[in-house]
Structure formats: C-alpha cells, structure tokens
Scaffold this motif. Structure first.
Motif, PDB file in Angstrom:
ATOM      1  N   GLU A  44       0.884  -1.261   0.048  1.00  0.00           N
ATOM      2  CA  GLU A  44       0.007   0.002  -0.001  1.00  0.00           C
ATOM      3  C   GLU A  44       0.786   1.330   0.060  1.00  0.00           C
ATOM      4  OE1 GLU A  44      -2.736  -0.250   3.239  1.00  0.00           O
ATOM      5  OE2 GLU A  44      -3.966  -1.777   2.196  1.00  0.00           O
ATOM      6  N   CYS A  45       2.187   1.441   0.814  1.00  0.00           N
ATOM      7  CA  CYS A  45       2.921   2.452   0.807  1.00  0.00           C
ATOM      8  C   CYS A  45       3.398   2.767  -0.483  1.00  0.00           C
ATOM      9  CB  CYS A  45       3.883   2.466   1.662  1.00  0.00           C
ATOM     10  SG  CYS A  45       5.020   3.679   1.914  1.00  0.00           S
ATOM     11  N   GLY A  46       3.675   1.686  -1.370  1.00  0.00           N
ATOM     12  CA  GLY A  46       4.334   1.807  -2.753  1.00  0.00           C
ATOM     13  C   GLY A  46       3.143   2.434  -3.592  1.00  0.00           C
ATOM     14  N   ALA A  47       1.887   1.967  -3.311  1.00  0.00           N
ATOM     15  CA  ALA A  47       0.998   2.446  -4.118  1.00  0.00           C
ATOM     16  C   ALA A  47       0.886   3.806  -4.155  1.00  0.00           C
ATOM     17  CB  ALA A  47      -0.478   2.054  -3.671  1.00  0.00           C
ATOM     18  N   ASN A  48       1.211   4.659  -3.143  1.00  0.00           N
ATOM     19  CA  ASN A  48       1.241   6.295  -3.164  1.00  0.00           C
ATOM     20  C   ASN A  48       2.278   6.649  -4.022  1.00  0.00           C
ATOM     21  OD1 ASN A  48      -0.743   6.242  -1.108  1.00  0.00           O
ATOM     22  ND2 ASN A  48       0.631   6.295   0.556  1.00  0.00           N
ATOM     23  N   LEU A  49       3.282   5.874  -4.169  1.00  0.00           N
ATOM     24  CA  LEU A  49       4.570   6.332  -5.052  1.00  0.00           C
ATOM     25  C   LEU A  49       4.017   6.263  -6.639  1.00  0.00           C
ATOM     26  CD1 LEU A  49       7.569   4.682  -3.240  1.00  0.00           C
ATOM     27  CD2 LEU A  49       6.728   7.384  -3.477  1.00  0.00           C
ATOM     28  N   PHE A  50       3.320   4.922  -6.779  1.00  0.00           N
ATOM     29  CA  PHE A  50       2.715   4.706  -8.047  1.00  0.00           C
ATOM     30  C   PHE A  50       1.650   5.833  -8.263  1.00  0.00           C
ATOM     31  CE2 PHE A  50       4.164   0.249  -7.731  1.00  0.00           C
ATOM     32  CZ  PHE A  50       4.629   0.234  -8.958  1.00  0.00           C
ATOM     33  N   ASP A  51       0.759   6.184  -7.678  1.00  0.00           N
ATOM     34  CA  ASP A  51      -0.236   7.003  -7.682  1.00  0.00           C
ATOM     35  C   ASP A  51       0.333   8.521  -8.081  1.00  0.00           C
ATOM     36  OD1 ASP A  51      -2.537   5.254  -7.258  1.00  0.00           O
ATOM     37  OD2 ASP A  51      -2.523   5.957  -5.289  1.00  0.00           O
ATOM     38  N   SER A  52       1.446   8.692  -7.455  1.00  0.00           N
ATOM     39  CA  SER A  52       2.088  10.082  -7.594  1.00  0.00           C
ATOM     40  C   SER A  52       2.613  10.223  -9.141  1.00  0.00           C
ATOM     41  CB  SER A  52       3.178  10.376  -6.562  1.00  0.00           C
ATOM     42  OG  SER A  52       2.620  10.623  -5.443  1.00  0.00           O
ATOM     43  N   ALA A 110       0.030  10.206 -11.796  1.00  0.00           N
ATOM     44  CA  ALA A 110      -0.600  11.581 -11.920  1.00  0.00           C
ATOM     45  C   ALA A 110       0.495  12.537 -12.541  1.00  0.00           C
ATOM     46  CB  ALA A 110      -0.991  12.078 -10.780  1.00  0.00           C
ATOM     47  N   ASP A 111       1.952  12.672 -11.879  1.00  0.00           N
ATOM     48  CA  ASP A 111       2.751  13.621 -12.309  1.00  0.00           C
ATOM     49  C   ASP A 111       3.045  13.554 -13.996  1.00  0.00           C
ATOM     50  OD1 ASP A 111       2.676  14.447  -9.714  1.00  0.00           O
ATOM     51  OD2 ASP A 111       4.604  13.718  -9.350  1.00  0.00           O
ATOM     52  N   LEU A 112       3.258  12.099 -14.304  1.00  0.00           N
ATOM     53  CA  LEU A 112       3.657  12.015 -15.788  1.00  0.00           C
ATOM     54  C   LEU A 112       2.641  11.653 -16.550  1.00  0.00           C
ATOM     55  CD1 LEU A 112       6.375   9.586 -14.635  1.00  0.00           C
ATOM     56  CD2 LEU A 112       6.706  12.024 -15.487  1.00  0.00           C
ATOM     57  N   ARG A 113       1.344  11.868 -15.936  1.00  0.00           N
ATOM     58  CA  ARG A 113      -0.059  11.533 -16.949  1.00  0.00           C
ATOM     59  C   ARG A 113      -0.008  10.385 -17.703  1.00  0.00           C
ATOM     60  NH1 ARG A 113      -0.146  17.989 -18.787  1.00  0.00           N
ATOM     61  NH2 ARG A 113      -0.612  18.678 -16.802  1.00  0.00           N
ATOM     62  N   LEU A 114       0.560   9.245 -17.004  1.00  0.00           N
ATOM     63  CA  LEU A 114       0.538   7.776 -17.577  1.00  0.00           C
ATOM     64  C   LEU A 114      -0.764   7.216 -17.428  1.00  0.00           C
ATOM     65  CD1 LEU A 114       3.698   6.509 -15.800  1.00  0.00           C
ATOM     66  CD2 LEU A 114       3.457   7.576 -17.866  1.00  0.00           C
ATOM     67  N   ASP A 115      -0.993   6.532 -18.612  1.00  0.00           N
ATOM     68  CA  ASP A 115      -2.318   5.409 -18.718  1.00  0.00           C
ATOM     69  C   ASP A 115      -1.872   4.186 -18.098  1.00  0.00           C
ATOM     70  OD1 ASP A 115      -4.363   3.981 -19.143  1.00  0.00           O
ATOM     71  OD2 ASP A 115      -4.391   4.336 -21.158  1.00  0.00           O
ATOM     72  N   ALA A 116      -1.906   3.958 -16.622  1.00  0.00           N
ATOM     73  CA  ALA A 116      -1.607   2.828 -16.069  1.00  0.00           C
ATOM     74  C   ALA A 116      -2.286   1.684 -16.628  1.00  0.00           C
ATOM     75  CB  ALA A 116      -1.979   2.968 -14.567  1.00  0.00           C
ATOM     76  N   ALA A 117      -3.415   1.768 -17.205  1.00  0.00           N
ATOM     77  CA  ALA A 117      -3.981   0.429 -17.771  1.00  0.00           C
ATOM     78  C   ALA A 117      -3.228   0.246 -19.134  1.00  0.00           C
ATOM     79  CB  ALA A 117      -5.452   0.600 -17.784  1.00  0.00           C
ATOM     80  N   ALA A 118      -2.740   0.977 -19.726  1.00  0.00           N
ATOM     81  CA  ALA A 118      -1.962   0.491 -20.932  1.00  0.00           C
ATOM     82  C   ALA A 118      -0.575   0.602 -20.740  1.00  0.00           C
ATOM     83  CB  ALA A 118      -2.069   1.895 -21.987  1.00  0.00           C
ATOM     84  N   SER A 119      -0.066   0.245 -19.455  1.00  0.00           N
ATOM     85  CA  SER A 119       1.295   0.311 -19.079  1.00  0.00           C
ATOM     86  C   SER A 119       1.584  -1.094 -18.681  1.00  0.00           C
ATOM     87  CB  SER A 119       1.711   1.053 -17.797  1.00  0.00           C
ATOM     88  OG  SER A 119       1.346   2.556 -17.994  1.00  0.00           O
TER      89      SER A 119
END
Length: 86
Positions: A11-19, A22-31
C-alpha cells in the motif's frame, strides 16, 4: 476480497505509483509492470496494466507460482517482457 486491492505490504508503494502516474500523466492500464519479484508485478492488477515477472536467480520459486496465479506472464528477461508487451 477485491482482487484489484493491493496487499497491505504494498500500500505504501501504491502512493508512489499514484504520484508518478499523476505527475507523468501515464495511462496505467496501458502500461507494463515488470520485475524479478512478486512485489514488482502485483500493482498491475490494481492499475489494470500487464504484468511480467522476470524469472531471475533472485526470484523465489513461490513468487513465480504466485505471480502466475495473479495473471503475470513469466519471462526470461526484461527484453522478453518488452517484446511481448508490444
């Protein structure tokens, strides 16, 4: 239990992923999410991306089994993961 929910240990790492998403405007579902440990590929389920476990000497056998059970493809190298992802 929600299969897309990250284990408490991640869960802690999820915050890093979320950031980063958002910051890089990535499409996580396409990653793609790739690495040699289960913790590297589990976030793919949460974010809807594709998971590739690189089976290396550092990868415990039980993590290979668990990654496969969570839908990760098992690959021999990061290059292999990239080629499959394309």
């Amino acid at each position: 239990k929600d299969p897309t929910q990250l284990p408490r240990s991640l869960e802690c790492g999820a915050n890093l992923f979320d950031s980063a998403i958002a910051d890089l405007r990535l499409d996580a579902a396409a990653s793609m999410f790739a690495g040699d440990r289960l913790r590297d590929v589990l976030p793919a389920r949460h974010y809807g991306g594709r998971a590739y476990l690189v089976h290396a000497a550092s990868t415990p056998d039980d993590e290979v089994v668990a990654a496969r059970a969570h839908g990760a493809e098992i690959v021999e190298s990061l290059l292999d993961a990239v080629l499959r992802f394309r």
